[in-house]
Design an enzyme around this catalytic site. Structure first.
Site, short mmCIF file in Angstrom:
data_model
loop_
_atom_site.label_atom_id
_atom_site.label_comp_id
_atom_site.label_asym_id
_atom_site.label_seq_id
_atom_site.Cartn_x
_atom_site.Cartn_y
_atom_site.Cartn_z
N ASN A 15 0.83 -1.21 0.00
CA ASN A 15 0.00 0.00 0.00
C ASN A 15 0.87 1.26 0.00
O ASN A 15 0.53 2.25 -0.66
CB ASN A 15 -0.96 0.00 1.18
CG ASN A 15 -2.15 -0.91 0.93
OD1 ASN A 15 -3.05 -0.56 0.19
ND2 ASN A 15 -2.14 -2.09 1.54
N MET A 92 0.97 -2.81 12.22
CA MET A 92 0.35 -3.87 13.01
C MET A 92 0.36 -3.60 14.52
O MET A 92 0.06 -4.50 15.31
CB MET A 92 1.00 -5.21 12.71
CG MET A 92 0.84 -5.64 11.25
SD MET A 92 -0.88 -5.60 10.66
CE MET A 92 -1.54 -7.04 11.48
N LEU A 95 -2.01 1.99 18.22
CA LEU A 95 -1.56 3.22 18.86
C LEU A 95 -2.52 3.60 19.98
O LEU A 95 -3.72 3.36 19.87
CB LEU A 95 -1.48 4.35 17.83
CG LEU A 95 -0.44 4.14 16.71
CD1 LEU A 95 -0.58 5.24 15.65
CD2 LEU A 95 0.98 4.13 17.26
N HIS A 111 -8.15 -1.20 6.30
CA HIS A 111 -8.43 -2.49 6.92
C HIS A 111 -8.99 -3.44 5.86
O HIS A 111 -9.89 -3.06 5.09
CB HIS A 111 -9.44 -2.31 8.06
CG HIS A 111 -9.73 -3.59 8.77
ND1 HIS A 111 -8.82 -4.18 9.62
CD2 HIS A 111 -10.81 -4.41 8.73
CE1 HIS A 111 -9.34 -5.32 10.08
NE2 HIS A 111 -10.53 -5.49 9.55
N ASP A 147 -9.86 -0.17 14.62
CA ASP A 147 -10.63 -0.35 13.37
C ASP A 147 -12.06 0.14 13.52
O ASP A 147 -13.02 -0.54 13.13
CB ASP A 147 -10.61 -1.83 12.94
CG ASP A 147 -9.20 -2.32 12.63
OD1 ASP A 147 -8.36 -1.50 12.22
OD2 ASP A 147 -8.94 -3.52 12.81
N GLN A 173 -6.23 -6.92 -1.83
CA GLN A 173 -5.12 -5.97 -1.97
C GLN A 173 -5.16 -5.24 -3.31
O GLN A 173 -4.79 -4.07 -3.39
CB GLN A 173 -3.79 -6.70 -1.78
CG GLN A 173 -3.56 -7.07 -0.31
CD GLN A 173 -2.16 -6.75 0.17
OE1 GLN A 173 -1.22 -7.37 -0.29
NE2 GLN A 173 -2.02 -5.81 1.07
C1 GRF Z 1 -3.23 -4.72 4.10
O1 GRF Z 1 -4.07 -5.76 3.66
C2 GRF Z 1 -3.95 -3.81 5.03
O2 GRF Z 1 -5.31 -3.70 4.80
C3 GRF Z 1 -3.71 -4.45 6.36
O3 GRF Z 1 -2.40 -4.96 6.29
C4 GRF Z 1 -2.09 -5.24 4.94
C5 GRF Z 1 -0.79 -4.54 4.63
O4 GRF Z 1 -0.27 -4.88 3.38
N1 GRF Z 1 -3.93 -3.49 7.42
P1 GRF Z 1 0.97 -4.10 2.79
O5 GRF Z 1 2.06 -4.08 3.83
O6 GRF Z 1 0.52 -2.72 2.41
O7 GRF Z 1 1.40 -4.89 1.58
#
Ligand code: GRF
Length: 206
Positions: A15, A92, A95, A111, A147, A173
């Site tokens: 992302n 992950m 906070l 999410h 979330d 994704q």
């Molecule tokens: C994504 O699926 C996001 O929604 C979740 O963690 C994943 C992170 O993927 N919170 P990346 O590190 O961006 O490839």
């Protein structure tokens, strides 16, 4: 004036890459990544930032005495880089409320499920185990609960017969990489505001 943002990652950073690419391709993107912050070293997300010259910071989770100290260290790192907003992209660690106090309605999260269903670290697996036929992606403002903050945008993703957690997450994704840069752009261009739990868009929604 571009909005200076800190992107927070814990893993592969796909992302993050989508946001980097969108910013590079679009002169009106409106945001500039001033730092990428991780809770752990040696992750691909940090390499992706370094590859395009974005400064990185590691705030090791294990070295913080507690969640509040960790949160303040992350916020300090963001502010020291000049960031005025945080973009959580696969970060992950939860906070504490201090982050929301320091960046009110200025923290975005993505999410891999349709909030309020399946919050937490295993949103893809739990949707699959529950047997839903549609899941998806949520981008929301961060509040003091996990979330949970005001929802900005969602994309639905069908669950297909034979899906595994991996195959479903891969299709989710694809949508994440479309949605998140568009939301970051809208936010950076001042098109999003929050009234209670309602996100108000100036102009067209996505
Ligand atoms: C994504 O699926 C996001 O929604 C979740 O963690 C994943 C992170 O993927 N919170 P990346 O590190 O961006 O490839």
């Amino acid at each position: 004036m571009q909005l200076p943002i800190a992107v927070l990652v814990s893993g592969s950073g796909s992302n993050l890459q989508a946001i980097i690419d969108a910013a590079a391709a679009d002169p009106s993107f409106g945001a500039r990544i001033v730092t990428v912050i991780s809770d752990r070293p040696d992750i691909r997300g940090l390499d992706r930032a370094t590859a395009v010259g974005i400064p990185t910071r590691v705030v090791p989770w294990g070295e913080a005495p507690d969640r509040v100290a960790f949160t303040n260290a992350v916020c300090d790192a963001a502010e020291e880089a000049g960031a005025t907003a945080l973009v959580l992209a696969g970060f992950m660690r939860v906070l504490s409320k201090e982050a929301v106090d320091r960046f009110p309605n200025r923290i975005l999260n993505i999410h891999p499920a349709l909030i309020p269903s399946f919050p937490g670290a295993h949103g893809v697996r739990e949707a699959l185990e529950h047997g839903v036929k549609v899941t998806g992606v949520t981008v929301h403002f961060v509040d003091e609960h996990v979330d949970h903050g005001p929802i900005i945008a969602q994309t639905a993703v069908p669950v297909l017969a034979g899906d595994t957690e991996e195959s479903l997450h891969a299709r989710i994704q694809v949508e994440e990489h479309q949605l998140y840069p568009r939301v970051v752009k809208a936010f950076a261009n001042g098109r999003l505001s929050v009234n209670g739990r309602t996100v108000i868009w100036e102009g067209e929604t996505l």
